[in-house]
Motif scaffolding. Structure first.
Motif, PDB file in Angstrom:
ATOM      1  N   GLY A  16     -12.297 106.664 -44.957  1.00  0.00           N
ATOM      2  CA  GLY A  16     -13.638 107.072 -45.337  1.00  0.00           C
ATOM      3  C   GLY A  16     -14.159 106.503 -46.634  1.00  0.00           C
ATOM      4  O   GLY A  16     -15.275 106.810 -47.040  1.00  0.00           O
ATOM      5  N   ALA A  17     -13.389 105.661 -47.300  1.00  0.00           N
ATOM      6  CA  ALA A  17     -13.858 105.049 -48.544  1.00  0.00           C
ATOM      7  C   ALA A  17     -15.076 104.177 -48.261  1.00  0.00           C
ATOM      8  O   ALA A  17     -15.235 103.646 -47.159  1.00  0.00           O
ATOM      9  N   SER A  18     -15.911 103.996 -49.254  1.00  0.00           N
ATOM     10  CA  SER A  18     -17.072 103.124 -49.120  1.00  0.00           C
ATOM     11  C   SER A  18     -16.598 101.698 -48.839  1.00  0.00           C
ATOM     12  O   SER A  18     -15.582 101.258 -49.356  1.00  0.00           O
ATOM     13  N   GLY A  19     -17.338 101.004 -47.980  1.00  0.00           N
ATOM     14  CA  GLY A  19     -16.986  99.626 -47.655  1.00  0.00           C
ATOM     15  C   GLY A  19     -16.504  99.453 -46.221  1.00  0.00           C
ATOM     16  O   GLY A  19     -15.754  98.529 -45.920  1.00  0.00           O
ATOM     17  N   ALA A  20     -16.947 100.323 -45.326  1.00  0.00           N
ATOM     18  CA  ALA A  20     -16.523 100.239 -43.920  1.00  0.00           C
ATOM     19  C   ALA A  20     -16.802  98.866 -43.314  1.00  0.00           C
ATOM     20  O   ALA A  20     -16.067  98.404 -42.439  1.00  0.00           O
ATOM     21  N   ILE A  21     -17.834  98.192 -43.796  1.00  0.00           N
ATOM     22  CA  ILE A  21     -18.181  96.866 -43.260  1.00  0.00           C
ATOM     23  C   ILE A  21     -17.025  95.879 -43.428  1.00  0.00           C
ATOM     24  O   ILE A  21     -16.879  94.948 -42.630  1.00  0.00           O
ATOM     25  N   LEU A  22     -16.190  96.087 -44.423  1.00  0.00           N
ATOM     26  CA  LEU A  22     -15.037  95.202 -44.628  1.00  0.00           C
ATOM     27  C   LEU A  22     -14.081  95.280 -43.442  1.00  0.00           C
ATOM     28  O   LEU A  22     -13.626  94.256 -42.929  1.00  0.00           O
ATOM     29  N   GLY A  23     -13.779  96.494 -43.005  1.00  0.00           N
ATOM     30  CA  GLY A  23     -12.898  96.663 -41.848  1.00  0.00           C
ATOM     31  C   GLY A  23     -13.533  96.160 -40.570  1.00  0.00           C
ATOM     32  O   GLY A  23     -12.870  95.557 -39.719  1.00  0.00           O
ATOM     33  N   ILE A  24     -14.837  96.390 -40.439  1.00  0.00           N
ATOM     34  CA  ILE A  24     -15.549  95.918 -39.255  1.00  0.00           C
ATOM     35  C   ILE A  24     -15.524  94.396 -39.196  1.00  0.00           C
ATOM     36  O   ILE A  24     -15.253  93.801 -38.142  1.00  0.00           O
ATOM     37  N   ARG A  25     -15.771  93.756 -40.314  1.00  0.00           N
ATOM     38  CA  ARG A  25     -15.772  92.281 -40.346  1.00  0.00           C
ATOM     39  C   ARG A  25     -14.389  91.729 -40.026  1.00  0.00           C
ATOM     40  O   ARG A  25     -14.270  90.712 -39.336  1.00  0.00           O
ATOM     41  N   LEU A  26     -13.328  92.387 -40.528  1.00  0.00           N
ATOM     42  CA  LEU A  26     -11.964  91.964 -40.190  1.00  0.00           C
ATOM     43  C   LEU A  26     -11.739  92.068 -38.684  1.00  0.00           C
ATOM     44  O   LEU A  26     -11.198  91.143 -38.063  1.00  0.00           O
ATOM     45  N   LEU A  27     -12.164  93.169 -38.088  1.00  0.00           N
ATOM     46  CA  LEU A  27     -12.017  93.332 -36.637  1.00  0.00           C
ATOM     47  C   LEU A  27     -12.761  92.229 -35.880  1.00  0.00           C
ATOM     48  O   LEU A  27     -12.253  91.705 -34.882  1.00  0.00           O
ATOM     49  N   GLU A  28     -13.950  91.878 -36.353  1.00  0.00           N
ATOM     50  CA  GLU A  28     -14.705  90.807 -35.706  1.00  0.00           C
ATOM     51  C   GLU A  28     -13.925  89.500 -35.737  1.00  0.00           C
ATOM     52  O   GLU A  28     -13.861  88.782 -34.729  1.00  0.00           O
ATOM     53  N   GLU A  29     -13.336  89.183 -36.867  1.00  0.00           N
ATOM     54  CA  GLU A  29     -12.571  87.930 -36.987  1.00  0.00           C
ATOM     55  C   GLU A  29     -11.310  87.958 -36.127  1.00  0.00           C
ATOM     56  O   GLU A  29     -10.974  86.960 -35.498  1.00  0.00           O
ATOM     57  N   LEU A  30     -10.618  89.083 -36.110  1.00  0.00           N
ATOM     58  CA  LEU A  30      -9.400  89.173 -35.303  1.00  0.00           C
ATOM     59  C   LEU A  30      -9.718  89.121 -33.814  1.00  0.00           C
ATOM     60  O   LEU A  30      -8.949  88.550 -33.036  1.00  0.00           O
ATOM     61  N   SER A  31     -10.867  89.663 -33.418  1.00  0.00           N
ATOM     62  CA  SER A  31     -11.226  89.665 -31.995  1.00  0.00           C
ATOM     63  C   SER A  31     -11.571  88.272 -31.485  1.00  0.00           C
ATOM     64  O   SER A  31     -11.552  88.032 -30.284  1.00  0.00           O
ATOM     65  N   CYS A  32     -11.880  87.335 -32.392  1.00  0.00           N
ATOM     66  CA  CYS A  32     -12.187  85.949 -32.008  1.00  0.00           C
ATOM     67  C   CYS A  32     -10.921  85.141 -31.739  1.00  0.00           C
ATOM     68  O   CYS A  32     -11.004  83.991 -31.316  1.00  0.00           O
ATOM     69  N   ARG A  33      -9.788  85.708 -32.031  1.00  0.00           N
ATOM     70  CA  ARG A  33      -8.517  85.002 -31.903  1.00  0.00           C
ATOM     71  C   ARG A  33      -7.650  85.726 -30.873  1.00  0.00           C
ATOM     72  O   ARG A  33      -7.945  86.821 -30.468  1.00  0.00           O
ATOM     73  N   GLU A  34      -6.575  85.102 -30.483  1.00  0.00           N
ATOM     74  CA  GLU A  34      -5.659  85.747 -29.541  1.00  0.00           C
ATOM     75  C   GLU A  34      -4.725  86.674 -30.297  1.00  0.00           C
ATOM     76  O   GLU A  34      -3.527  86.453 -30.389  1.00  0.00           O
ATOM     77  N   ILE A  35      -5.310  87.728 -30.850  1.00  0.00           N
ATOM     78  CA  ILE A  35      -4.570  88.706 -31.631  1.00  0.00           C
ATOM     79  C   ILE A  35      -4.886  90.076 -31.061  1.00  0.00           C
ATOM     80  O   ILE A  35      -6.051  90.457 -30.938  1.00  0.00           O
ATOM     81  N   GLU A  36      -3.856  90.813 -30.703  1.00  0.00           N
ATOM     82  CA  GLU A  36      -4.039  92.159 -30.185  1.00  0.00           C
ATOM     83  C   GLU A  36      -4.261  93.103 -31.364  1.00  0.00           C
ATOM     84  O   GLU A  36      -3.456  93.149 -32.285  1.00  0.00           O
ATOM     85  N   THR A  37      -5.358  93.835 -31.315  1.00  0.00           N
ATOM     86  CA  THR A  37      -5.661  94.748 -32.416  1.00  0.00           C
ATOM     87  C   THR A  37      -5.599  96.199 -31.955  1.00  0.00           C
ATOM     88  O   THR A  37      -6.022  96.541 -30.849  1.00  0.00           O
ATOM     89  N   HIS A  38      -5.043  97.024 -32.844  1.00  0.00           N
ATOM     90  CA  HIS A  38      -4.967  98.469 -32.646  1.00  0.00           C
ATOM     91  C   HIS A  38      -5.747  99.098 -33.787  1.00  0.00           C
ATOM     92  O   HIS A  38      -5.425  98.876 -34.961  1.00  0.00           O
ATOM     93  N   LEU A  39      -6.757  99.874 -33.464  1.00  0.00           N
ATOM     94  CA  LEU A  39      -7.662 100.441 -34.460  1.00  0.00           C
ATOM     95  C   LEU A  39      -7.471 101.944 -34.590  1.00  0.00           C
ATOM     96  O   LEU A  39      -7.340 102.654 -33.591  1.00  0.00           O
ATOM     97  N   VAL A  40      -7.480 102.403 -35.852  1.00  0.00           N
ATOM     98  CA  VAL A  40      -7.506 103.830 -36.148  1.00  0.00           C
ATOM     99  C   VAL A  40      -8.633 104.059 -37.150  1.00  0.00           C
ATOM    100  O   VAL A  40      -8.699 103.377 -38.171  1.00  0.00           O
ATOM    101  N   LEU A  41      -9.499 105.005 -36.844  1.00  0.00           N
ATOM    102  CA  LEU A  41     -10.576 105.406 -37.748  1.00  0.00           C
ATOM    103  C   LEU A  41     -10.305 106.833 -38.210  1.00  0.00           C
ATOM    104  O   LEU A  41     -10.074 107.713 -37.376  1.00  0.00           O
ATOM    105  N   SER A  42     -10.348 107.057 -39.513  1.00  0.00           N
ATOM    106  CA  SER A  42     -10.256 108.435 -39.978  1.00  0.00           C
ATOM    107  C   SER A  42     -11.569 109.144 -39.642  1.00  0.00           C
ATOM    108  O   SER A  42     -12.590 108.504 -39.344  1.00  0.00           O
ATOM    109  N   LYS A  43     -11.542 110.464 -39.701  1.00  0.00           N
ATOM    110  CA  LYS A  43     -12.762 111.246 -39.450  1.00  0.00           C
ATOM    111  C   LYS A  43     -13.869 110.818 -40.408  1.00  0.00           C
ATOM    112  O   LYS A  43     -15.018 110.625 -40.012  1.00  0.00           O
ATOM    113  N   TRP A  44     -13.513 110.625 -41.669  1.00  0.00           N
ATOM    114  CA  TRP A  44     -14.515 110.248 -42.667  1.00  0.00           C
ATOM    115  C   TRP A  44     -14.933 108.791 -42.532  1.00  0.00           C
ATOM    116  O   TRP A  44     -16.035 108.426 -42.929  1.00  0.00           O
ATOM    117  N   ALA A  45     -14.096 107.951 -41.948  1.00  0.00           N
ATOM    118  CA  ALA A  45     -14.505 106.568 -41.681  1.00  0.00           C
ATOM    119  C   ALA A  45     -15.694 106.552 -40.735  1.00  0.00           C
ATOM    120  O   ALA A  45     -16.629 105.774 -40.904  1.00  0.00           O
TER     121      ALA A  45
END
Length: 189
Positions: free
Chosen positions: A12-41
């Motif tokens: 939930g810390a400020s800066g959620a766009i940082l995690g979103i941008r990382l996910l976008e970059e990882l999704s462009c590659r052959e990398i399996e991603t597992h995501l966890v969002l806290s309630k406050w995130a």
């Protein structure tokens, strides 16, 4: 397993766009991603970005609820190549430093530590108190990469996207994933 498998956690810390941008970059590659969002995130994503929670979840291959301590990533027998907590609140950082696995994010981080796997924490707080610094120092001694969201001025950023891409590129470097998100420093000549 042929491709890398990376856990991405957004707190939930400020800066959620940082995690979103990382996910976008990882999704462009052959990398399996597992995501966890806290309630406050989820609240922070709604407050700070134009993304819906469903759009963020869709960027990952697998989404795990933060209260699911029976998820695959809560076990060391489930192989992963690393975990990034981006942004990381001081509450989450403190819990990891103390071994207090109260949710899936802190449990998955504990697994990274006990299995000697890459754990990258992007702490998002300023100014930092002595307690914050002590917790970061403690985690650093355990092998955790503490990667604050600092601006690389040598890249001459012109937009917020340039700054975010530089940070995400530094994370990809640490995960040993090729990218071209910023121009690398080649000296003064």
């Amino acid at each position: 397993m042929n491709s890398k498998r990376i856990v991405v956690a957004i707190t939930g810390a400020s800066g959620a766009i940082l995690g979103i941008r990382l996910l976008e970059e990882l999704s462009c590659r052959e990398i399996e991603t597992h995501l966890v969002l806290s309630k406050w995130a989820e609240h922070t994503i709604e407050l700070e970005t134009d993304y819906t929670i469903e759009q963020v979840k869709a960027l990952a291959d697998v989404y795990h609820p933060s209260d699911d301590l029976a998820a695959s990533i809560s076990s060391g027998s489930f192989h992963t190549d690393g975990m990034v907590i981006i942004p990381c609140s001081m509450k989450t950082l403190s819990a990891i430093a103390c071994g207090f696995s109260y949710n899936l994010i802190t449990r998955a981080a504990d697994v990274m530590l006990k299995e000697h796997r890459r754990l990258i924490i992007v702490p998002r707080e300023t100014p930092l108190s002595v307690i914050h610094l002590q917790n970061m120092y403690s985690l650093s001694k355990m092998g955790v990469v503490i990667l604050p969201p600092c601006i690389g001025f040598y890249t001459k950023p012109k937009t917020l996207s340039d700054v975010i891409n530089h940070l995400v590129g530094k994370i990809l470097d640490t995960l040993e994933i090729e990218h071209n998100l910023f121009t690398r420093w080649n000296g003064t000549h």
